[in-house]
Write an enzyme that holds these catalytic residues in place. Structure first.
Site, PDB file in Angstrom:
ATOM      1  N   ASN A  33      45.904 -32.552-120.582  1.00  0.00           N
ATOM      2  CA  ASN A  33      45.429 -31.273-120.068  1.00  0.00           C
ATOM      3  C   ASN A  33      44.702 -30.689-121.257  1.00  0.00           C
ATOM      4  OD1 ASN A  33      45.308 -28.535-119.222  1.00  0.00           O
ATOM      5  ND2 ASN A  33      46.558 -28.914-117.723  1.00  0.00           N
ATOM      6  N   HIS A  55      43.466 -25.453-122.557  1.00  0.00           N
ATOM      7  CA  HIS A  55      43.909 -24.572-123.694  1.00  0.00           C
ATOM      8  C   HIS A  55      42.541 -24.683-124.520  1.00  0.00           C
ATOM      9  CE1 HIS A  55      47.578 -23.097-122.567  1.00  0.00           C
ATOM     10  NE2 HIS A  55      48.306 -24.375-123.128  1.00  0.00           N
ATOM     11  N   HIS A 112      42.809 -27.615-114.733  1.00  0.00           N
ATOM     12  CA  HIS A 112      43.060 -26.791-113.879  1.00  0.00           C
ATOM     13  C   HIS A 112      42.240 -25.651-113.650  1.00  0.00           C
ATOM     14  CE1 HIS A 112      46.597 -24.094-112.205  1.00  0.00           C
ATOM     15  NE2 HIS A 112      45.586 -24.121-111.179  1.00  0.00           N
ATOM     16  N   ARG A 125      41.229 -22.753-112.128  1.00  0.00           N
ATOM     17  CA  ARG A 125      41.975 -21.505-111.397  1.00  0.00           C
ATOM     18  C   ARG A 125      41.031 -20.657-110.777  1.00  0.00           C
ATOM     19  NH1 ARG A 125      47.696 -21.328-114.053  1.00  0.00           N
ATOM     20  NH2 ARG A 125      47.579 -19.483-112.632  1.00  0.00           N
ATOM     21  N   ARG A 184      40.263 -18.317-115.531  1.00  0.00           N
ATOM     22  CA  ARG A 184      40.490 -17.806-116.875  1.00  0.00           C
ATOM     23  C   ARG A 184      40.163 -18.792-118.157  1.00  0.00           C
ATOM     24  NH1 ARG A 184      46.923 -17.647-116.407  1.00  0.00           N
ATOM     25  NH2 ARG A 184      46.546 -16.362-114.454  1.00  0.00           N
ATOM     26  N   GLU A 234      43.779 -30.093-111.262  1.00  0.00           N
ATOM     27  CA  GLU A 234      44.880 -29.402-110.609  1.00  0.00           C
ATOM     28  C   GLU A 234      44.252 -28.273-109.924  1.00  0.00           C
ATOM     29  OE1 GLU A 234      47.087 -28.192-114.070  1.00  0.00           O
ATOM     30  OE2 GLU A 234      47.989 -30.179-114.454  1.00  0.00           O
ATOM     31  N   THR A 261      51.476 -22.621-114.848  1.00  0.00           N
ATOM     32  CA  THR A 261      51.971 -22.887-113.463  1.00  0.00           C
ATOM     33  C   THR A 261      53.547 -22.672-113.721  1.00  0.00           C
ATOM     34  OG1 THR A 261      50.067 -24.361-113.201  1.00  0.00           O
ATOM     35  CG2 THR A 261      52.043 -24.051-111.735  1.00  0.00           C
ATOM     36  N   GLU A 271      53.862 -34.976-108.816  1.00  0.00           N
ATOM     37  CA  GLU A 271      54.081 -34.875-109.945  1.00  0.00           C
ATOM     38  C   GLU A 271      55.344 -33.983-110.321  1.00  0.00           C
ATOM     39  OE1 GLU A 271      50.778 -33.738-112.610  1.00  0.00           O
ATOM     40  OE2 GLU A 271      51.987 -32.388-113.928  1.00  0.00           O
ATOM     41  N   HIS A 283      54.482 -31.094-117.554  1.00  0.00           N
ATOM     42  CA  HIS A 283      54.853 -29.575-118.019  1.00  0.00           C
ATOM     43  C   HIS A 283      55.813 -29.302-118.777  1.00  0.00           C
ATOM     44  CE1 HIS A 283      54.978 -25.319-117.412  1.00  0.00           C
ATOM     45  NE2 HIS A 283      53.559 -25.383-116.520  1.00  0.00           N
TER      46      HIS A 283
HETATM   47  N1  PXP Z   1      51.199 -30.641-115.016  1.00  0.00           N
HETATM   48  C1  PXP Z   1      50.888 -29.580-114.264  1.00  0.00           C
HETATM   49  C2  PXP Z   1      50.705 -29.376-112.575  1.00  0.00           C
HETATM   50  C3  PXP Z   1      50.453 -28.383-114.826  1.00  0.00           C
HETATM   51  O1  PXP Z   1      49.971 -27.036-114.312  1.00  0.00           O
HETATM   52  C4  PXP Z   1      50.570 -28.224-116.464  1.00  0.00           C
HETATM   53  C5  PXP Z   1      50.021 -26.950-117.075  1.00  0.00           C
HETATM   54  O2  PXP Z   1      48.670 -26.552-116.699  1.00  0.00           O
HETATM   55  C6  PXP Z   1      50.748 -29.293-116.954  1.00  0.00           C
HETATM   56  C7  PXP Z   1      51.177 -30.581-116.319  1.00  0.00           C
HETATM   57  C8  PXP Z   1      50.712 -29.438-118.447  1.00  0.00           C
HETATM   58  O3  PXP Z   1      51.887 -28.560-118.990  1.00  0.00           O
HETATM   59  P1  PXP Z   1      51.903 -28.281-120.563  1.00  0.00           P
HETATM   60  O4  PXP Z   1      50.695 -27.642-120.835  1.00  0.00           O
HETATM   61  O5  PXP Z   1      53.124 -27.498-120.579  1.00  0.00           O
HETATM   62  O6  PXP Z   1      51.756 -29.425-121.063  1.00  0.00           O
END
Ligand code: PXP
Length: 237
Positions: free
Chosen positions: A7, A10, A50, A52, A56, A77, A108, A156, A190
């Site tokens: 992901n 960031h 994601h 959003r 953001r 996402e 999330t 997931e 997550h």
């Molecule tokens: N999976 C989903 C559905 C998420 O919303 C997120 C966070 O955006 C992640 C995985 C990744 O989570 P993390 O950034 O804590 O590794």
């Protein structure tokens, strides 16, 4: 073989910290599209973003450029809201992961409530566009049964609870077993990091781990390629 989806939200968060309202001549950086190239070069199996509603971090420009440029799989996402569903139909990511979205949250927070009214219609629309559909849910049997009835191909499993309390691993194992019995394919994500990812390998039937925060944080110190390689190494039993 367990796959890694990285992901890269960031990376866009960092860009937005400086370039929220770019002015003429700005070259906003870092570019999540360039980050995706590094992630792929390190051997990751997919890119997760994601989009959003409040944009953001990841923007429309990012997802459409990623769709054109990445060589692995694109996992989008998104919330089940008309504007973003229409974008997904146009974008055609390989997979959509439907997530709950609250404007005030930092990331999330909880899993989806699969009993939502528009969900089956949205799932059908996305599948018609050739997109695999996943539902981000807590390891809760009621949600898993609802997911199996919803038409989605994947769940997931939300691993945020496990990341705070490793004793919740049992719940994830039971949830993955139930999902598999009901014909669902299983991903997880997550809050996974370099400490708790090895433990997650005890969960059966997992196909992909979606991990963001820990990898991007590690990348600050060792670079993105190395951070991804280290995570991939931890995922090999
Ligand atoms: N999976 C989903 C559905 C998420 O919303 C997120 C966070 O955006 C992640 C995985 C990744 O989570 P993390 O950034 O804590 O590794």
């Amino acid at each position: 073989m367990l796959q890694l989806g990285v992901n890269i939200d960031h990376v866009a968060t960092l860009r937005q910290a400086r370039y929220k309202t770019p002015v003429r001549g700005d070259q906003p950086e870092p570019d999540p599209v360039a980050a995706a190239r590094e992630v792929e070069a390190a051997g990751a199996h997919g890119i997760t973003v994601h989009l959003r509603e409040d944009r953001r971090h990841i923007h429309d420009r990012d997802v459409f450029l990623l769709r054109k440029t990445i060589r692995t799989r694109l996992n989008l996402e998104m919330a089940d809201v008309p504007e973003i569903v229409a974008i997904a139909e146009k974008l055609r990511p390989d997979e959509v992961c439907l997530v709950p979205e609250k404007r005030a949250e930092v990331t999330t927070e909880g899993g989806l409530n699969v009993a939502g009214k528009s969900l089956p219609r949205t799932i059908a629309r996305l599948k018609k566009a050739g997109i695999l559909v996943s539902l981000f849910i807590d390891p809760d049997p009621t949600q898993i049964r609802a997911a199996a009835a919803s038409g989605a191909q994947f769940i997931e499993l939300h691993t945020g609870g496990y990341s705070r309390d490793p004793r919740q691993l049992k719940k994830l194992i039971a949830a993955a077993e139930l999902a598999h019995r009901l014909g669902l394919r299983v991903n997880a994500g997550h809050g996974l990091n370099y400490q708790n990812t090895p433990g997650i390998l005890a969960v059966p039937h997992l196909e992909t781990l979606n991990t963001g925060h820990a990898i991007i944080c590690r990348a600050v110190f060792v670079g993105l390629r190395q951070a991804v390689r280290e995570m991939l190494a931890l995922m090999r039993p």
